[in-house]
Structures are given as C-alpha cells and as structure tokens.
Design an enzyme around this catalytic site. Structure first.
Site, PDB file in Angstrom:
ATOM      1  N   HIS A  24       0.807  -1.218   0.000  1.00  0.00           N
ATOM      2  CA  HIS A  24       0.000   0.000   0.000  1.00  0.00           C
ATOM      3  C   HIS A  24       0.841   1.270   0.000  1.00  0.00           C
ATOM      4  CE1 HIS A  24      -3.332  -2.797   0.647  1.00  0.00           C
ATOM      5  NE2 HIS A  24      -3.918  -1.919  -0.125  1.00  0.00           N
ATOM      6  N   GLU A  71     -11.260 -10.610  -6.433  1.00  0.00           N
ATOM      7  CA  GLU A  71      -9.848 -10.563  -6.042  1.00  0.00           C
ATOM      8  C   GLU A  71      -9.431 -11.818  -5.267  1.00  0.00           C
ATOM      9  OE1 GLU A  71      -9.028  -7.251  -3.423  1.00  0.00           O
ATOM     10  OE2 GLU A  71     -10.936  -7.446  -2.392  1.00  0.00           O
ATOM     11  N   ASP A  86      -4.672  -8.473  -5.182  1.00  0.00           N
ATOM     12  CA  ASP A  86      -4.949  -9.616  -4.317  1.00  0.00           C
ATOM     13  C   ASP A  86      -5.174 -10.885  -5.125  1.00  0.00           C
ATOM     14  OD1 ASP A  86      -4.770  -8.852  -1.576  1.00  0.00           O
ATOM     15  OD2 ASP A  86      -6.444  -7.504  -1.927  1.00  0.00           O
ATOM     16  N   CYS A 101      -9.372  -2.755 -11.181  1.00  0.00           N
ATOM     17  CA  CYS A 101      -8.821  -1.665 -10.376  1.00  0.00           C
ATOM     18  C   CYS A 101      -7.505  -2.047  -9.703  1.00  0.00           C
ATOM     19  CB  CYS A 101      -9.839  -1.176  -9.345  1.00  0.00           C
ATOM     20  SG  CYS A 101     -10.360  -2.457  -8.205  1.00  0.00           S
TER      21      CYS A 101
END
Ligand code: PEP
Ligand code: MG
Length: 574
Positions: A185, A427, A451, A498
């Site tokens: 992240h 995901e 993911d 995304c």
C-alpha cells in the site's frame, strides 16, 4: 557509482538524497560515553530538546490530522512519564551510556506492553519506540526527519503508508525503498502521488550522505550516486524530454479513450481520500473506479461517524462531474491496520479477518457505512463495491443489510439514493471461479489483481523475497481474468479492473481484446494509458492464442509483439 533496483513508477529524477530511516545501533557504536554525571546531563538536555520539538509540532495544529495530533499528545505524556525516566536514569547508574539506557528502557517498556491483554494498550508500543527514537536522535545529534528543500530523493528501508501520504509532490521527486513490493500500500500511494519509485534498493549511508547528488533512472532500474558533470547533463536532457511528454499528454488528458475501431474504455481513478479528486479530475479520469474508504478509518482515532462518512463520500461524488464513483466498503486487515477497531493480531493477516469478513461480524459499524454511501448518493452517482468476496452469502447478506438500512432511513425520514448499484471486487480465486454465479447477483465486477495474484499464486504481495513469483501475466491469472470478464458479459453486467495491472501498457492488448469496460488506476497514470488506448485496436491480440500459452514469459513475449504494431503517437506517450 551505480546501483540497481526494481522499477515501480517509471521516470527519471535528479535530486539530493535524504535518508528517512536512521540506523541508531550503528550510531550508538560510535558514541563516546562520558561519566555517569555527564550521561545524565546529556539525557536531560536531550529530553528538553525532544519535548520542545513535540510542543512546536502541536503549535502548528492546523497542518495535522486529528489522529496525528492525538499521537503527538500521547508522546508528550510518555516523554514525561516518571517510570520511563527512572528506568533510563537507573541504567545510566549501572554504567550504561545515555543512548544505550534509552534503548534498554524502550525494550523493557515494549515487553511490558506486549504482555497486556488489551489491543489499544498493546498498540502503545509504537509510541514508546517513537519517543525513544526522538530522544536518541537528540543524544546522537541526528537530524529530525522532515523533507528539506525541493528535488528530494527520499531513501528508506520502508515508509509507513501514512508518512507517504503526507509527502509533498512539490518537494519529493523520487522514492527509493529497500523493502516493499510493487503492490504494497505504501507503493500504491507513491504511485498515486506520481513519485518516480524503485523498490529493492540498498544504499548505505557510508557510500552517500544526506544532501549528496543522485540520479534515479527508473526506466533502466539504475541509480547513480554522486554523478559526474557529464552524467548530470545527460540526465537533465532526459528530464526535460520527460517534462515535454508530460505536457503533451496532459493537453489530451480530458479527451476520451477510444480505440482505433471506436470502442470507448472508461479510465477512472483509484483514490484514498476526497482530496485525491482534484488530481483525478485534472488528469482526465472518468470518475472513480475504486475509493479505498479504509483510509478514512485508518486516519481517525475513533470510528468515523455517519456524518463524517457522508461528508467524505459526498465530497467525492460532487467533485466527479457527474461520473460514477465506486465506493469500496471497508477493506481493513492484511497490511492495513486501524487503531479505531480493536482487532486481534494474526499470524496470517492476509488470510484472516479482513474486509467483508469484519463488516459482516460488526454489522452496526457496517450499517453506518452503507447508510452513509446511500445518503451521499443524492449528490452524485455512487456505487457500492464489496471487497474480498469468497462466498455468495457475503453478497446476499450485504444486499440484505442495504435493504435493512434503506427501510430504517425511510422510517426516520432520512433522504437517500434508492438506486445505488452494488458490485464486487473479484480478487480471490473463489470469486473468479464462481464468477458466473456471482454475476447474476451483482451489477458489476471490478478485478482486483493485486490480491487476485497473491491468492491465486500463493505469493505474499508485500514480500520482496518472493516477488519474482508475483506476476499477473502468469497463465493462471490470465485464465482467471478471462473467465471473470466473460462471465460478466454473459450475465449482462460490466467488468472493470482496479488492481495495478489496469495501468500496465503491456496488459492493454489482452484486456481490450477481452472487452474490458473500465480501467481504474492512480490518476497520474491515466493520461498515458488513455493515449495508449487511442492508438490501439481492440482486437489487436488473439485471446485464444494467449490462453494457449503455458508460461508467464510466453504471455509477456506475445503481448510485447502485439504492441510493436502500435502507431508513433503511442510511442511518443511511453
Ligand atoms: C486489489 O486487490 O487489486 C485492489 C485493488 O485492492 P487493494 O490493493 O486495496 O487490496
Ligand atoms: Mg484488494
């Protein structure tokens, strides 16, 4: 001297290096210990200086978030804690140097907090380490961290996502990280800010010191320490070309992304906070494909209440110029921690209590978020997206809760948007396998490759030592993506993406050939991807051929070959 690293955000940057993580142990080795009296005096002086710093940080309260201010207040209390001070002075009396005494006292307090059966207090360990480090920096005459000047190339072993979020694009040009994979992240935020970024970089402060010149070539994956005059001149030219290219792309940013055979692909933004919308609009994004709402929770000391959430989602909706904004419900867990939810520490957080699993167990909290999205839906076009789905029941339960909150709001006479579409992130391998079934129950899919890759290939997305296995061009992932988009279209719903793959030019021919409807990415990538789409034909590659390939390398090679056909303007955009 040249070094290498793994490129995350392409580009070239010239600047002055600044190290973020300090190596205290190394500095302590060089420390000259004085007499007991001298060490006590040095400690007292360091204590005063550290306290002054904390006071002046709080003086500039407007520049701090609520959570940051609370943390600094906690540090003020801790630095004056009498038992902490007694422990330090006690170790000095046992003939330790002041810095070693601070380190030892911090270790003791950390161990004590670890024993406590309360998540909130256990979390205070971080504060004691922070306060200890502040004292150490004073004792060792090390600089406090703050980005100084412009054209800074920031170098650290790792940077907390919250620190990355606070860095200014006006000052920082590039980020060099020792750890951190391409989809951690922290790195995602670096990308959103448009910092040239490389990971897996090992620099030693004995080779280069704060303030020295450095060139980051995140095209070739090279770093040049203390460059020669000739190297500096050569790279200045490259930076200038990069700037011209950026201007060219920005000039076309607001034009739609239509393939040469007339298919429009919506290119939207991944955002973490409402303030990211300014950039999303400037970079020509078509609304928001992913709003990571967990940042609202991570940046608050208490759970954000309904009014605070409505204000955030409303602000996003209002800035989106009438375009759809997909609000992802809370995806906490994994590598995203949040002080305002007391969650147990887990051995395998990515396989643990995360995202929709938490929301369906803490329904009161979840209902507040659902109510807030529906209420904010009156101010623009919003959609709800559920993360980490593995079972149909998670979709059905969420939809049931949405109906429940609607009923409650009707009774309370609270106005809300009736028709807010509900979709899921695909995901997990389970959701990819079950896509034909799930598609019958939702309004859209958005493929979360970050993911999906980690769960499909059993590779921790943040672990540098297995990052060579982490690849969305692996045939197992390619087949999953094909399955998901096909299932969506057969059920008559739209399919977007995304995860980070959405912004990768090499993936475009495959995704266009599959008929992807939307691509969502960091705003700074959007102008480049839109220009690439404008120069591609949707059927540029043969899907059956790709599905017949057996290795990651073969997939990459095939896609590279299909990109050779693209016309000149796209090359200009790369
Ligand atoms: C993903 O998993 O691809 C995704 C977009 O979500 P996040 O990176 O926030 O887990
Ligand atoms: Mg995800």
């Amino acid at each position: 001297m040249h070094k290498t690293g793994n490129v995350v955000v392409e580009g070239v940057a010239i600047g002055k290096i600044q190290f973020l993580n300090a190596d205290y142990e190394e500095q302590i080795k060089r420390y000259m210990t004085g007499t007991e009296e001298e060490e006590k005096k040095r400690y007292q002086e360091a204590h005063t200086l550290a306290k002054d710093d904390l006071d002046s940080l709080l003086e500039d309260r407007d520049s701090l978030s609520e959570n940051e201010a609370e943390i600094i207040e906690a540090h003020q209390l801790m630095i004056d804690d009498i038992t902490f001070e007694d422990a330090i002075l006690g170790y000095i009396e046992q003939k330790m140097s002041a810095p070693s005494a601070v380190l030892k006292a911090v270790e003791d307090f950390k161990a004590m907090f670890e024993e406590i059966d309360d998540e909130y207090l256990r979390e205070r360990q971080k504060d004691i380490v922070d306060v200890g480090n502040r004292l150490l920096r004073k004792l060792l005459h090390m600089k406090e961290f703050s980005v100084v000047g412009a054209d800074v190339i920031l170098c650290a072993k790792d940077i907390e996502p919250s620190i990355m979020a606070g860095l200014s694009e006006k000052q920082v040009k590039a980020i060099l990280l020792g750890s951190g994979s391409k989809t951690s992240h922290t790195v995602i935020i670096a990308k959103a800010k448009g910092f040239v970024t490389m990971v897996g970089v090992e620099l030693d402060e004995t080779e280069i010191a704060d303030g020295d010149d450095i060139i980051v070539d995140a095209v070739k994956g090279e770093i040049i320490l203390k460059p020669s005059e000739e190297e500096l001149n050569r790279y200045k030219e490259q930076v200038q070309k990069q700037e011209e290219q950026r201007k060219y792309l920005m000039g076309k940013a607001k034009q739609p992304a239509v393939t040469t055979d007339g298919k429009e692909i919506l290119v939207s933004a991944n955002i973490s906070r409402p303030t990211d919308m300014e950039k999303a609009v400037e970079y020509g994004c078509h609304g928001v494909g992913l709003y990571r709402t967990e940042f609202l929770f991570m940046e608050s000391a208490q759970l954000p209440d309904e009014e605070k959430q409505v204000a955030a989602y409303r602000s996003v909706a209002e800035q989106a110029e009438g375009n759809l904004c997909v609000i992802r419900t809370l995806d906490i867990g994994g590598d995203k921690h949040c002080d305002c939810l007391s969650l147990e520490e887990e051995d395998n957080p990515f396989l643990g209590f995360r995202a929709i699993r938490i929301c369906l167990q803490q329904k009161d909290m979840f209902k507040v978020q659902l109510r807030s999205i529906l209420r904010a839906g009156l101010y623009g076009k919003l959609a709800i997206m559920i993360p980490m789905v593995t079972m149909l029941s998670e979709i059905l339960e969420t939809k049931q809760l949405i109906e429940e909150v609607k009923e409650e709001m009707r009774k309370e006479n609270i106005p809300f948007a009736e028709d807010v579409p509900v979709g899921i992130m695909v995901e997990t391998p389970a959701s990819a396998v079950m896509a034909p079934l799930f598609a019958k129950h939702v309004d859209f899919f958005s493929i979360g490759t970050n993911d999906l890759v980690q769960y499909t290939l059993a590779v921790d997305r943040g672990n540098q030592s297995v990052s060579y296995l982490y690849d969305y061009f692996n045939p197992a992932v390619i087949h999953s993506i094909h399955r998901v988009i096909t299932a969506a279209h057969e059920a008559g719903i739209w399919a977007g993406m995304c995860g980070e793959m959405a912004g990768d030019k090499l993936a475009l021919p495959f995704l266009l050939a599959l008929g992807i409807d939307e691509l969502s990415m960091s705003a700074s990538q959007a102008p480049v991807v839109k220009e690439q789409i404008r120069n591609l034909e949707s059927g540029i590659c043969d899907v059956d051929k790709i599905l017949s390939l057996t290795t990651t390398e073969e997939v990459r090679e095939y896609l590279q070959l299909s990109l050779i056909h693209i016309s000149e303007p796209t090359r200009h955009a790369q």
